[in-house]
Motif scaffolding. Structure first.
Motif, PDB file in Angstrom:
ATOM      1  N   GLU A 151      83.812  -8.456  45.811  1.00 18.02           N
ATOM      2  CA  GLU A 151      82.896  -7.458  46.347  1.00 18.02           C
ATOM      3  C   GLU A 151      83.663  -6.401  47.111  1.00 18.02           C
ATOM      4  OE1 GLU A 151      79.129  -7.294  49.462  1.00 18.02           O
ATOM      5  OE2 GLU A 151      80.290  -9.122  49.173  1.00 18.02           O
ATOM      6  N   ARG A 152      83.248  -5.171  46.940  1.00 21.21           N
ATOM      7  CA  ARG A 152      83.854  -4.071  47.655  1.00 21.21           C
ATOM      8  C   ARG A 152      83.150  -3.885  48.994  1.00 21.21           C
ATOM      9  NH1 ARG A 152      84.189   1.517  44.557  1.00 21.21           N
ATOM     10  NH2 ARG A 152      82.662   0.312  43.424  1.00 21.21           N
ATOM     11  N   GLY A 153      83.905  -3.827  50.086  1.00 23.41           N
ATOM     12  CA  GLY A 153      83.319  -3.639  51.405  1.00 23.41           C
ATOM     13  C   GLY A 153      82.815  -2.224  51.600  1.00 23.41           C
ATOM     14  N   ILE A 154      81.840  -2.086  52.485  1.00 22.63           N
ATOM     15  CA  ILE A 154      81.298  -0.778  52.823  1.00 22.63           C
ATOM     16  C   ILE A 154      81.903  -0.355  54.142  1.00 22.63           C
ATOM     17  CG2 ILE A 154      79.222   0.525  53.350  1.00 22.63           C
ATOM     18  CD1 ILE A 154      77.663  -1.460  51.680  1.00 22.63           C
ATOM     19  N   GLN A 155      82.657   0.720  54.136  1.00 16.56           N
ATOM     20  CA  GLN A 155      83.346   1.183  55.332  1.00 16.56           C
ATOM     21  C   GLN A 155      82.656   2.402  55.916  1.00 16.56           C
ATOM     22  OE1 GLN A 155      85.988  -0.402  56.689  1.00 16.56           O
ATOM     23  NE2 GLN A 155      85.796  -1.947  55.083  1.00 16.56           N
ATOM     24  N   GLY A 156      82.689   2.501  57.228  1.00 17.54           N
ATOM     25  CA  GLY A 156      82.224   3.710  57.897  1.00 17.54           C
ATOM     26  C   GLY A 156      83.240   4.825  57.720  1.00 17.54           C
ATOM     27  N   SER A 157      82.854   6.003  58.098  1.00 17.67           N
ATOM     28  CA  SER A 157      83.721   7.156  57.890  1.00 17.67           C
ATOM     29  C   SER A 157      85.013   7.051  58.680  1.00 17.67           C
ATOM     30  CB  SER A 157      82.973   8.441  58.288  1.00 17.67           C
ATOM     31  OG  SER A 157      82.567   8.384  59.647  1.00 17.67           O
ATOM     32  N   ALA A 158      84.980   6.309  59.771  1.00 14.62           N
ATOM     33  CA  ALA A 158      86.185   6.151  60.572  1.00 14.62           C
ATOM     34  C   ALA A 158      86.915   4.855  60.244  1.00 14.62           C
ATOM     35  CB  ALA A 158      85.822   6.182  62.064  1.00 14.62           C
ATOM     36  N   GLY A 159      86.481   4.180  59.187  1.00 16.17           N
ATOM     37  CA  GLY A 159      87.145   2.941  58.801  1.00 16.17           C
ATOM     38  C   GLY A 159      86.938   1.819  59.792  1.00 16.17           C
ATOM     39  N   ASP A 160      85.842   1.847  60.525  1.00 16.94           N
ATOM     40  CA  ASP A 160      85.658   0.878  61.584  1.00 16.94           C
ATOM     41  C   ASP A 160      84.657  -0.205  61.217  1.00 16.94           C
ATOM     42  OD1 ASP A 160      83.465   3.022  63.609  1.00 16.94           O
ATOM     43  OD2 ASP A 160      83.621   2.698  61.469  1.00 16.94           O
ATOM     44  N   GLY A 161      84.621  -0.619  59.935  1.00 14.96           N
ATOM     45  CA  GLY A 161      83.794  -1.746  59.549  1.00 14.96           C
ATOM     46  C   GLY A 161      82.499  -1.316  58.885  1.00 14.96           C
ATOM     47  N   ARG A 162      81.914  -2.263  58.188  1.00 12.10           N
ATOM     48  CA  ARG A 162      80.707  -1.945  57.423  1.00 12.10           C
ATOM     49  C   ARG A 162      79.541  -1.544  58.308  1.00 12.10           C
ATOM     50  NH1 ARG A 162      79.521  -6.581  53.296  1.00 12.10           N
ATOM     51  NH2 ARG A 162      80.092  -7.894  55.034  1.00 12.10           N
ATOM     52  N   GLY A 163      79.511  -2.035  59.522  1.00 15.00           N
ATOM     53  CA  GLY A 163      78.408  -1.704  60.404  1.00 15.00           C
ATOM     54  C   GLY A 163      78.327  -0.232  60.737  1.00 15.00           C
ATOM     55  N   ALA A 164      79.435   0.507  60.557  1.00 12.56           N
ATOM     56  CA  ALA A 164      79.438   1.926  60.886  1.00 12.56           C
ATOM     57  C   ALA A 164      78.776   2.765  59.804  1.00 12.56           C
ATOM     58  CB  ALA A 164      80.869   2.403  61.106  1.00 12.56           C
ATOM     59  N   ALA A 165      78.565   2.216  58.639  1.00 12.81           N
ATOM     60  CA  ALA A 165      77.979   2.974  57.543  1.00 12.81           C
ATOM     61  C   ALA A 165      76.501   3.242  57.805  1.00 12.81           C
ATOM     62  CB  ALA A 165      78.150   2.220  56.228  1.00 12.81           C
ATOM     63  N   GLY A 166      76.034   4.429  57.414  1.00 11.44           N
ATOM     64  CA  GLY A 166      74.625   4.753  57.544  1.00 11.44           C
ATOM     65  C   GLY A 166      73.803   4.091  56.451  1.00 11.44           C
ATOM     66  N   ASP A 167      72.483   4.146  56.615  1.00 10.36           N
ATOM     67  CA  ASP A 167      71.602   3.478  55.662  1.00 10.36           C
ATOM     68  C   ASP A 167      71.748   4.040  54.250  1.00 10.36           C
ATOM     69  OD1 ASP A 167      70.597   1.765  57.549  1.00 10.36           O
ATOM     70  OD2 ASP A 167      68.777   2.921  57.923  1.00 10.36           O
ATOM     71  N   GLY A 168      71.918   5.350  54.141  1.00  7.85           N
ATOM     72  CA  GLY A 168      72.068   5.940  52.819  1.00  7.85           C
ATOM     73  C   GLY A 168      73.339   5.476  52.133  1.00  7.85           C
TER      74      GLY A 168
END
Length: 386
Positions: free
Chosen positions: A3-20
């Motif tokens: 599985e590919r992880g979902i990263q936030g824009s700052a690379g600070d974990g999947r929790g940083a990603a927005g709902d979209g």
């Protein structure tokens, strides 16, 4: 299959990603050159299996790679950054039944809403036939607390369908857990982008994917997400025993549809609020409910636990005849059951029987049309049928 992880824009974990971002990328496998980003459905009853029967894919009733991707995607939406398990089912009722009948035994007590989904009384009958005591209470006012003593499982539906009452999930979970009961929340109306029951403390989040999750009214699906491995093993075992599995095409279509969930839901919530605000000015409309309205009885609690207020509005017209004339006069709204789709639908809910609602009660599922067009259509239909 990784599985590919979902990263936030700052690379600070999947929790940083927005709902979209999360909805668009949820459950995608690691990229492989010349392979599609979302693999097509795997149609297989059996898989190559030499030697010992180990590994994830052996027989089509147990596992399927297309389910796996969908289940990962739903888990990412229901509980970001949390280890959970999701199981897909052939329908919402299949998912509901899997939790009820895997977790309860003869002599156990279950507490359920008396104002929930119309098919729940059928489950009540079957549970009682198996020797399970079923207690019911309304969703509003956290009334289920009054009958909770000695329960093995508490079943919550919030917002309730069709009345749109809301209960305090955190409060009910704390009371249930204090006496050793597990809690399941029907999250169908809210969807994972509207509410995250596991973050509110629940043990199971259960939903019909037929509705807002997939949003196009063209497939049947259900799912259960939970964090307790032993409890989820029981749910998985029940799925295997009864064979309540989704087809690979339905699973693939559902995963494809998740990509637009945030776009669809945000438009539908905006439209639902516009419809509710227009209806509250009408003297011929009573019993208006929408959790997003500040004056709604459920708004305060809903605002504390919901991230979006959903796409369903309900209200009552004076009689069955008036309600039917109103529905027939609508141009942009289809007279149909179910909810959560991109095309607006409405129905006189009492036509089915079983729901404790007035004859003129309307459940309105607000779609993704232009809000000005929808409001104009509704007001015109009301004016023409006074």
């Amino acid at each position: 299959m990784t599985e590919r992880g979902i990263q936030g824009s700052a690379g600070d974990g999947r929790g940083a990603a927005g709902d979209g971002t999360r909805a668009v990328r949820a459950g995608l496998p690691e990229p492989v050159k010349h392979e599609p980003t979302l693999p097509g459905p795997v149609f297989a009853a059996h898989f190559h299996l030499s030697g010992e029967p180990t590994g994830p894919y052996t027989y089509g009733r147990d596992e399927n790679p297309t389910w796996t991707l969908l289940e990962r995607a739903i888990g990412e939406l229901e509980a970001p950054d949390t280890e959970v398990e999701t199981l897909a089912f052939a329908s919402g009722m299949a998912a509901i039944s899997a939790v009820l009948f895997s977790q309860l035994r003869s002599g156990d007590v279950v507490v359920m809403p008396n104002d929930g989904y119309q098919a729940l009384p059928l489950a009540h009958e079957q549970l009682r036939a198996y020797g399970v005591e079923v207690r019911t209470a309304p969703t509003g006012g956290d009334a289920q607390l009054d009958v909770l003593e000695g329960a093995k499982l508490l079943w919550i539906e919030t917002p309730s369908n069709p009345g749109l009452d809301v209960c305090d999930v955190r409060r009910l979970v704390a009371a249930a857990h204090a006496q050793g009961a597990k809690v399941a929340v029907d999250n169908t109306l809210a969807t994972p982008l509207g509410q995250r029951p596991l973050e509110l403390g629940a043990d199971f989040s259960v939903a019909s994917g037929t509705k807002g999750l997939t949003g196009h009214g063209d497939l049947l699906l259900g799912y259960v997400t939970g964090r307790d491995a032993e409890a989820m093993a029981g749910v998985r075992r029940w799925r295997k025993i009864v064979g309540a599995i989704p087809g690979p095409m339905e699973a693939w279509l559902a995963h494809r549809s998740l990509a637009t969930l945030q776009l669809r839901l945000d438009r539908q919530v905006e439209n639902a609020l516009a419809i509710a605000e227009a209806l509250r000015t009408r003297a011929d409309v009573t019993g208006l409910r929408y959790p997003g309205l500040p004056e709604d009885p459920s708004h305060k609690v809903a605002a504390q636990q919901m991230r979006r207020f959903g796409s369903v509005v309900c209200f009552t017209l004076a009689s069955r005849e008036r309600a039917e004339r109103f529905l027939a006069a609508l141009h942009l709204v289809e007279d149909a059951t179910s909810f959560g789709g991109v095309r607006s639908t409405a129905e006189r809910r009492a036509r089915w029987g079983g729901d404790a609602v007035p004859e003129g009660f309307i459940r309105f599922s607000v779609g993704a049309e232009d809000p000005e067009d929808l409001v104009a259509d509704v007001l015109r239909a009301l004016d023409e049928t006074v």
